[in-house]
Design a protein around this motif. Structure first.
Motif, PDB file in Angstrom:
ATOM      1  N   ASP A 139       0.830  -1.208   0.000  1.00 49.82           N
ATOM      2  CA  ASP A 139       0.000   0.000   0.000  1.00 49.82           C
ATOM      3  C   ASP A 139       0.869   1.264   0.000  1.00 49.82           C
ATOM      4  OD1 ASP A 139      -2.245  -1.603   0.050  1.00 49.82           O
ATOM      5  OD2 ASP A 139      -2.604  -1.359   2.204  1.00 49.82           O
ATOM      6  N   ALA A 142       2.513   1.676  -3.395  1.00 49.97           N
ATOM      7  CA  ALA A 142       1.572   2.150  -4.410  1.00 49.97           C
ATOM      8  C   ALA A 142       1.400   3.656  -4.328  1.00 49.97           C
ATOM      9  CB  ALA A 142       0.231   1.435  -4.239  1.00 49.97           C
ATOM     10  N   GLY A 145       4.304   5.363  -5.735  1.00 48.89           N
ATOM     11  CA  GLY A 145       4.455   5.208  -7.171  1.00 48.89           C
ATOM     12  C   GLY A 145       5.538   4.237  -7.591  1.00 48.89           C
ATOM     13  N   THR A 148       3.192  -0.207 -10.048  1.00 44.64           N
ATOM     14  CA  THR A 148       2.144   0.292 -10.939  1.00 44.64           C
ATOM     15  C   THR A 148       0.787  -0.207 -10.485  1.00 44.64           C
ATOM     16  OG1 THR A 148       2.266  -1.630 -12.408  1.00 44.64           O
ATOM     17  CG2 THR A 148       3.807   0.203 -12.838  1.00 44.64           C
ATOM     18  N   ASP A 149      -0.265   0.351 -11.056  1.00 41.22           N
ATOM     19  CA  ASP A 149      -1.614  -0.113 -10.734  1.00 41.22           C
ATOM     20  C   ASP A 149      -1.769  -1.592 -11.087  1.00 41.22           C
ATOM     21  OD1 ASP A 149      -2.262   2.401  -9.835  1.00 41.22           O
ATOM     22  OD2 ASP A 149      -3.322   2.990 -11.675  1.00 41.22           O
ATOM     23  N   ARG A 150      -1.218  -1.986 -12.230  1.00 39.41           N
ATOM     24  CA  ARG A 150      -1.306  -3.395 -12.626  1.00 39.41           C
ATOM     25  C   ARG A 150      -0.587  -4.292 -11.620  1.00 39.41           C
ATOM     26  NH1 ARG A 150       2.446  -6.496 -14.747  1.00 39.41           N
ATOM     27  NH2 ARG A 150       1.837  -8.448 -15.800  1.00 39.41           N
ATOM     28  N   GLU A 151       0.596  -3.882 -11.217  1.00 44.68           N
ATOM     29  CA  GLU A 151       1.358  -4.686 -10.259  1.00 44.68           C
ATOM     30  C   GLU A 151       0.648  -4.754  -8.912  1.00 44.68           C
ATOM     31  OE1 GLU A 151       5.744  -3.651 -12.182  1.00 44.68           O
ATOM     32  OE2 GLU A 151       4.942  -2.478 -10.510  1.00 44.68           O
ATOM     33  N   ARG A 152       0.051  -3.641  -8.507  1.00 45.73           N
ATOM     34  CA  ARG A 152      -0.672  -3.676  -7.239  1.00 45.73           C
ATOM     35  C   ARG A 152      -1.846  -4.638  -7.306  1.00 45.73           C
ATOM     36  NH1 ARG A 152      -3.268   1.262  -3.579  1.00 45.73           N
ATOM     37  NH2 ARG A 152      -3.645  -0.064  -1.759  1.00 45.73           N
ATOM     38  N   GLY A 153      -2.512  -4.681  -8.441  1.00 46.21           N
ATOM     39  CA  GLY A 153      -3.613  -5.632  -8.580  1.00 46.21           C
ATOM     40  C   GLY A 153      -3.147  -7.062  -8.429  1.00 46.21           C
ATOM     41  N   ASP A 156      -2.255  -7.577  -4.710  1.00 46.08           N
ATOM     42  CA  ASP A 156      -3.450  -7.688  -3.867  1.00 46.08           C
ATOM     43  C   ASP A 156      -4.097  -9.058  -4.008  1.00 46.08           C
ATOM     44  OD1 ASP A 156      -3.288  -5.204  -2.673  1.00 46.08           O
ATOM     45  OD2 ASP A 156      -4.623  -4.221  -4.113  1.00 46.08           O
TER      46      ASP A 156
END
Length: 275
Positions: A139, A142, A145, A148-153, A156
């Motif tokens: 978190d 993220a 920065g 990335t959003d994709r990597e965080r998905g 998660d």
């Protein structure tokens, strides 16, 4: 750690021939920061009589300050590395009350660097590891920065699987150092001495994975001796990325994009592991 001043304190009595103390001070340290370090060191030291790794002695601790035994460092040797591996197995075997349990007598967070980590006991390793050691730092990364959003998905989803027990086994909670990189493994004339823990109850493979991530002198000998003393479970080498998620997430939270990339790669390798 930034903001900490280390120095050698003079002996308390003039003419004293004993070793001087190594003092770390930081008046701006987080609340009970050095007290958490002292609790972890003393808990790990409790395993020494049964063959555990030697741990630096705590001479005194107070808000913003800790006085530690001064350790003379020497060149690493194979013999010392093998002794360390066997002793680490004994430290782990000393156990903990639960996964995520803090050092005995401690009731607050521990710290890795300056970042606090929860110590809420859990019955299963996965629930502890995902929610208290990986996801909180993902978190932060993220927001920074560095993932990335994709990597965080991906991370998660992986944390959900870990928390649900995908990688749980019948290992008992081990007494972990918790920040076992080479900088915290000092080779002294009498063997390895550990410093600066983030001690808690966890899975024994986690300490070993951190040693592998950041390197350790004669690591193969350390692991061989550990395995001889406490045989490692089949497939442990393939699970190294799983157990490196925590330190990689910590570094992604504060040390740049390269660690975010490494964290994402470890997550993808973990997802490829068999159920």
């Amino acid at each position: 750690m930034r903001g900490i001043v280390s120095r050698r304190a003079p002996a308390e009595t003039e003419g004293h021939d004993g070793p001087v103390s190594h003092v770390k001070t930081n008046p701006e340290a987080p609340d009970r920061f050095f007290e958490a370090e002292a609790a972890g060191l003393r808990w790990l030291a409790d395993a020494e009589p049964t063959g555990g790794v030697r741990v630096v002695r705590v001479d005194a601790v107070a808000p913003g300050r800790i006085d530690l035994e001064a350790i003379t460092e020497t060149r690493p040797t194979v013999e010392a590395a093998r002794a360390f591996g066997a002793a680490l197995a004994a430290t782990h075997a000393a156990g903990a009350e639960a996964f995520g349990a803090p050092p005995s007598g401690w009731n607050g967070p521990t710290y890795i660097g300056r970042r606090p980590q929860a110590t809420r006991p859990r019955a299963s390793w996965g629930a502890f590891y995902a929610e208290q050691r990986v996801r909180p730092f993902v978190d932060i990364a993220a927001v920074a920065g560095t993932v990335t959003d994709r990597e965080r998905g991906i991370l998660d989803s992986l944390c959900d699987e870990i928390a649900a027990g995908r990688f749980d086994d019948d290992a008992r909670p081990a007494r972990l150092h918790g920040d076992l990189w080479a900088g915290n493994v000092l080779f002294s004339p009498s063997g390895v001495v550990l410093i600066d823990p983030a001690a808690h109850g966890g899975h024994p493979e986690t300490d070993l994975a951190m040693l592998a991530l950041f390197g350790c002198p004669f690591l193969d000998d350390v692991l061989s001796a550990y395995d001889a003393a406490a045989p490692l479970r089949e497939g442990w080498e393939a699970r190294v990325p799983l157990h490196q998620l925590h330190p990689l997430a910590v570094h992604a939270a504060g040390h740049g994009r390269s660690y975010g990339v490494a964290l994402a790669r470890a997550a993808e390798a973990t997802l490829r592991l068999p159920d």
